[in-house]
Every structure is written in C-alpha cells, then in structure tokens.
Design a protein around this motif. Structure first.
Motif, PDB file in Angstrom:
ATOM      1  N   ASP A  81       0.585  -1.308  -0.195  1.00 52.50           N
ATOM      2  CA  ASP A  81       0.061  -0.031   0.004  1.00 52.50           C
ATOM      3  C   ASP A  81       0.527   1.178  -0.048  1.00 52.50           C
ATOM      4  OD1 ASP A  81      -1.909  -1.465   0.041  1.00 52.50           O
ATOM      5  OD2 ASP A  81      -2.604  -0.923   1.994  1.00 52.50           O
ATOM      6  N   GLN A  83       2.299   1.824  -3.258  1.00 50.82           N
ATOM      7  CA  GLN A  83       1.219   2.509  -4.501  1.00 50.82           C
ATOM      8  C   GLN A  83       1.209   4.055  -3.869  1.00 50.82           C
ATOM      9  OE1 GLN A  83      -2.602   0.987  -3.453  1.00 50.82           O
ATOM     10  NE2 GLN A  83      -2.825   0.053  -5.936  1.00 50.82           N
ATOM     11  N   GLU A 122       9.100   0.924  -8.705  1.00 56.33           N
ATOM     12  CA  GLU A 122       8.875  -0.343  -8.807  1.00 56.33           C
ATOM     13  C   GLU A 122      10.237  -1.065  -9.081  1.00 56.33           C
ATOM     14  OE1 GLU A 122       7.042   0.164 -12.738  1.00 56.33           O
ATOM     15  OE2 GLU A 122       4.979   0.340 -11.761  1.00 56.33           O
TER      16      GLU A 122
END
Length: 210
Positions: free
Chosen positions: A80, A83, A200
């Motif tokens: 989370d 993200q 990422e």
C-alpha cells in the motif's frame, strides 16, 4: 529559551527516529519516556514531544500505561505504501518539471551531488536521499502532496535503509541524475516514468528480500 527548547526537541526527535529507521529499535519494541530521557540525558518533555511527533508519522503508537510501541510494517502495508509513493512521486516529478523554481532546481542538483559524495556514508546518504525526493515534491508547488509524501517516505525509511545497505548506492545516484535531467529539461512525462520505474524496482527488490 524557546528556540533552545525547540532545538533540543528536534535533536531528540532525530535521534529517536534514527534508532527506529536504522533498526536499533526494532518493530515490537516498547519505548518508555523515562528510559529515553535517561539515555539522552534530557528531561521527559522533549522525549514525550518527540514520540508524539513520531506517532503522527506512523512510526510508533501509544500504549497507555506502558509507553510507545515501535510499529510493525507487514507485506500489505508495504504494498500500500509503495502504491501511494508511486501515485504521489509520479505526480510530484511531473509537476516539478513544469513548476520548479530556479532555487529548488539548484537545491535538487546540489543534493544529487551530495549523494554522490556520500556513497560510503549510509546514514548521510539516507538523509540526503530523503531530502532529494522531498525537494522534488516541494518543487511541484503542492503543499499537501509534500505533506502526504513525507508521511509515506517516513514509513518506508526502515525498508529503504535495508535495501540500501544490501545494494549499490551508485545505482541510486545514477537514477537521481536521470530524474534531474528530466526535470531540468521540463520533460514532465518522462520525469513521471523515470521515478515510477525507480520506485517499482526498489519495491520489487524489497519484496523479494522479505
């Protein structure tokens, strides 16, 4: 006197934060105000104020009658947080490429050079890296984006530190250089793509390691 008290609280806050980020205080450990006051040779007030600040950052939580608990971050929390980091930093980089002032751009270039100069000093590198990413957020011109990104980055500092000490700081420096070039050239689309790719890659390395 007021400034002296504020400075003392900031020093205690930074020391406590470092103990948590650099895994000297581990998730699940209980911190008491009295213990830390004795450790830092200060009164309880700056310790209590510092722990309350860290509570707002999500690094500790209050346990009534016991002290403060160093928060754990589970896999769902990490996913989370990454993200949110992608959402916030992707937007920050794109906006900074359009809005950043000469002053903030010069600060960003300076911080990138300081990262290169401190590749052997993990503690300094971590602080400079945090300032680098927050400078991009400040360059976006959106104060709320800065506020929320600071919360996310503070939550991630422990795992980012672990990633750094097992990786190569020179890789992160090259990533910084690529991002600075995009922002300097006012290329918002590529600034967003570059920072998302970097986040990422960091997320994937960390998730493989846990």
């Amino acid at each position: 006197m007021k400034n002296k008290k504020k400075s003392l609280t900031h020093d205690v806050y930074q020391q406590l934060k470092d103990l948590i980020i650099y895994n000297k205080l581990l998730p699940g450990d209980i911190i008491t105000v009295g213990e830390m006051a004795e450790r830092f040779n200060v009164s309880k007030t700056p310790v209590r104020d510092s722990l309350n600040a860290l509570k707002h950052e999500g690094l500790v939580e209050l346990l009534p009658q016991k002290g403060f608990l160093v928060n754990r971050v589970d896999v769902k929390d990490l996913l989370d947080l990454f993200q949110m980091r992608i959402i916030l930093e992707g937007s920050a980089a794109e906006m900074a490429a359009k809005n950043i002032s000469s002053e903030w751009l010069n600060n960003l270039i300076k911080l990138s050079r300081e990262c290169q100069d401190n590749q052997e000093n993990t503690y300094a590198f971590m602080r400079i890296n945090y300032d680098f990413h927050m400078t991009i957020a400040k360059g976006s011109g959106n104060q709320y984006l800065c506020k929320f990104l600071s919360i996310v980055l503070n939550q991630l500092q422990r795992v980012l530190y672990s990633d750094l000490i097992t990786g190569d700081p020179s890789d992160m420096y090259r990533e910084h250089q690529e991002l600075v070039q995009c922002i300097q050239s006012r290329d918002g689309d590529n600034a967003r793509k570059v920072v998302i790719a970097q986040i990422e890659a960091s997320r994937n390395r960390i998730m493989k390691a846990i």
